[in-house]
Design a protein around this motif. Structure first.
Motif, PDB file in Angstrom:
ATOM      1  N   ALA A 104       0.827  -1.203   0.000  1.00 60.60           N
ATOM      2  CA  ALA A 104       0.000   0.000   0.000  1.00 60.60           C
ATOM      3  C   ALA A 104       0.865   1.257   0.000  1.00 60.60           C
ATOM      4  O   ALA A 104       0.635   2.186  -0.788  1.00 60.60           O
ATOM      5  CB  ALA A 104      -0.942  -0.007   1.197  1.00 60.60           C
ATOM      6  N   ASN A 105       1.853   1.298   0.846  1.00 58.50           N
ATOM      7  CA  ASN A 105       2.724   2.470   0.936  1.00 58.50           C
ATOM      8  C   ASN A 105       3.568   2.665  -0.323  1.00 58.50           C
ATOM      9  O   ASN A 105       3.751   3.791  -0.784  1.00 58.50           O
ATOM     10  CB  ASN A 105       3.641   2.369   2.150  1.00 58.50           C
ATOM     11  CG  ASN A 105       2.905   2.585   3.449  1.00 58.50           C
ATOM     12  OD1 ASN A 105       1.822   3.158   3.484  1.00 58.50           O
ATOM     13  ND2 ASN A 105       3.475   2.098   4.536  1.00 58.50           N
ATOM     14  N   ARG A 106       4.077   1.584  -0.875  1.00 55.59           N
ATOM     15  CA  ARG A 106       4.966   1.680  -2.032  1.00 55.59           C
ATOM     16  C   ARG A 106       4.243   2.174  -3.282  1.00 55.59           C
ATOM     17  O   ARG A 106       4.810   2.907  -4.090  1.00 55.59           O
ATOM     18  CB  ARG A 106       5.608   0.322  -2.306  1.00 55.59           C
ATOM     19  CG  ARG A 106       6.634   0.378  -3.440  1.00 55.59           C
ATOM     20  CD  ARG A 106       7.434  -0.879  -3.535  1.00 55.59           C
ATOM     21  NE  ARG A 106       8.227  -1.044  -2.320  1.00 55.59           N
ATOM     22  CZ  ARG A 106       9.052  -2.066  -2.109  1.00 55.59           C
ATOM     23  NH1 ARG A 106       9.186  -3.003  -3.021  1.00 55.59           N
ATOM     24  NH2 ARG A 106       9.729  -2.152  -0.987  1.00 55.59           N
ATOM     25  N   TYR A 107       2.971   1.762  -3.442  1.00 54.73           N
ATOM     26  CA  TYR A 107       2.268   2.073  -4.679  1.00 54.73           C
ATOM     27  C   TYR A 107       1.113   3.058  -4.522  1.00 54.73           C
ATOM     28  O   TYR A 107       0.391   3.328  -5.476  1.00 54.73           O
ATOM     29  CB  TYR A 107       1.800   0.778  -5.350  1.00 54.73           C
ATOM     30  CG  TYR A 107       2.978  -0.107  -5.694  1.00 54.73           C
ATOM     31  CD1 TYR A 107       3.898   0.274  -6.660  1.00 54.73           C
ATOM     32  CD2 TYR A 107       3.195  -1.298  -5.013  1.00 54.73           C
ATOM     33  CE1 TYR A 107       4.993  -0.513  -6.959  1.00 54.73           C
ATOM     34  CE2 TYR A 107       4.280  -2.093  -5.306  1.00 54.73           C
ATOM     35  CZ  TYR A 107       5.180  -1.704  -6.277  1.00 54.73           C
ATOM     36  OH  TYR A 107       6.272  -2.479  -6.568  1.00 54.73           O
ATOM     37  N   GLY A 108       0.916   3.603  -3.316  1.00 55.27           N
ATOM     38  CA  GLY A 108      -0.041   4.675  -3.121  1.00 55.27           C
ATOM     39  C   GLY A 108      -1.479   4.261  -2.887  1.00 55.27           C
ATOM     40  O   GLY A 108      -2.392   5.049  -3.133  1.00 55.27           O
ATOM     41  N   PHE A 109      -1.696   3.043  -2.407  1.00 52.01           N
ATOM     42  CA  PHE A 109      -3.050   2.594  -2.076  1.00 52.01           C
ATOM     43  C   PHE A 109      -3.302   2.772  -0.591  1.00 52.01           C
ATOM     44  O   PHE A 109      -2.371   2.747   0.198  1.00 52.01           O
ATOM     45  CB  PHE A 109      -3.231   1.107  -2.417  1.00 52.01           C
ATOM     46  CG  PHE A 109      -3.011   0.774  -3.861  1.00 52.01           C
ATOM     47  CD1 PHE A 109      -3.880   1.237  -4.832  1.00 52.01           C
ATOM     48  CD2 PHE A 109      -1.941  -0.008  -4.257  1.00 52.01           C
ATOM     49  CE1 PHE A 109      -3.687   0.928  -6.177  1.00 52.01           C
ATOM     50  CE2 PHE A 109      -1.736  -0.318  -5.587  1.00 52.01           C
ATOM     51  CZ  PHE A 109      -2.609   0.143  -6.551  1.00 52.01           C
ATOM     52  N   SER A 110      -4.566   2.898  -0.224  1.00 51.54           N
ATOM     53  CA  SER A 110      -4.878   2.884   1.207  1.00 51.54           C
ATOM     54  C   SER A 110      -4.889   1.421   1.657  1.00 51.54           C
ATOM     55  O   SER A 110      -5.263   0.531   0.880  1.00 51.54           O
ATOM     56  CB  SER A 110      -6.222   3.559   1.495  1.00 51.54           C
ATOM     57  OG  SER A 110      -7.280   2.650   1.394  1.00 51.54           O
ATOM     58  N   ILE A 111      -4.482   1.182   2.865  1.00 52.13           N
ATOM     59  CA  ILE A 111      -4.431  -0.180   3.395  1.00 52.13           C
ATOM     60  C   ILE A 111      -5.830  -0.794   3.417  1.00 52.13           C
ATOM     61  O   ILE A 111      -6.005  -1.977   3.108  1.00 52.13           O
ATOM     62  CB  ILE A 111      -3.739  -0.228   4.781  1.00 52.13           C
ATOM     63  CG1 ILE A 111      -3.522  -1.669   5.241  1.00 52.13           C
ATOM     64  CG2 ILE A 111      -4.513   0.524   5.823  1.00 52.13           C
ATOM     65  CD1 ILE A 111      -2.415  -2.380   4.547  1.00 52.13           C
ATOM     66  N   ARG A 112      -6.843  -0.009   3.760  1.00 53.18           N
ATOM     67  CA  ARG A 112      -8.226  -0.523   3.806  1.00 53.18           C
ATOM     68  C   ARG A 112      -8.710  -0.937   2.410  1.00 53.18           C
ATOM     69  O   ARG A 112      -9.349  -1.974   2.257  1.00 53.18           O
ATOM     70  CB  ARG A 112      -9.178   0.538   4.388  1.00 53.18           C
ATOM     71  CG  ARG A 112      -9.078   0.716   5.871  1.00 53.18           C
ATOM     72  CD  ARG A 112      -9.507  -0.500   6.685  1.00 53.18           C
ATOM     73  NE  ARG A 112     -10.900  -0.847   6.462  1.00 53.18           N
ATOM     74  CZ  ARG A 112     -11.363  -2.094   6.394  1.00 53.18           C
ATOM     75  NH1 ARG A 112     -10.548  -3.113   6.558  1.00 53.18           N
ATOM     76  NH2 ARG A 112     -12.637  -2.322   6.187  1.00 53.18           N
ATOM     77  N   THR A 113      -8.391  -0.136   1.416  1.00 50.83           N
ATOM     78  CA  THR A 113      -8.778  -0.474   0.047  1.00 50.83           C
ATOM     79  C   THR A 113      -8.109  -1.771  -0.380  1.00 50.83           C
ATOM     80  O   THR A 113      -8.753  -2.658  -0.936  1.00 50.83           O
ATOM     81  CB  THR A 113      -8.396   0.669  -0.918  1.00 50.83           C
ATOM     82  OG1 THR A 113      -9.118   1.837  -0.548  1.00 50.83           O
ATOM     83  CG2 THR A 113      -8.703   0.312  -2.359  1.00 50.83           C
TER      84      THR A 113
END
Length: 97
Positions: A54-63
């Motif tokens: 999530a952090n590396r590619y810009g997603f939210s962890i919940r998504t």
């Protein structure tokens, strides 16, 4: 008028004709984005935790969790992005640095 100006004007006329549905001689390229993508498989292939992915590619962890649990599907743009991550994650990482 310069050659660049003529080319731009011609392109604008072609785009307008295409938008109106007129038959014109242009090449179209339609991208095929898969309807379903296994987000967890991509993440595991890269040996990343959910948080790291999530952090590396810009997603939210919940998504990301919802995608992996099947509660939601990524939209078209997210699926296309995930395909690129799957096929060439180093290029994505370099672009995002």
């Amino acid at each position: 008028m310069s050659k660049i100006g003529e080319s731009l004007l011609k392109g604008a006329h072609e785009a307008l004709a295409h938008a109106r549905g007129e038959k014109i001689k242009v090449r179209e390229h339609k991208v095929k984005v898969p309807k379903h993508i296994n987000v967890k498989a991509i993440r595991l292939k890269l040996h990343l935790t959910r948080l790291q992915f999530a952090n590396r590619y810009g997603f939210s962890i919940r998504t990301l969790e919802k995608w992996e649990q099947g509660a939601r599907e990524p939209d078209g743009a997210a699926r296309a992005y995930l395909v690129v991550i799957d096929r060439n994650h180093k290029a994505v990482e370099a672009a995002l640095e």
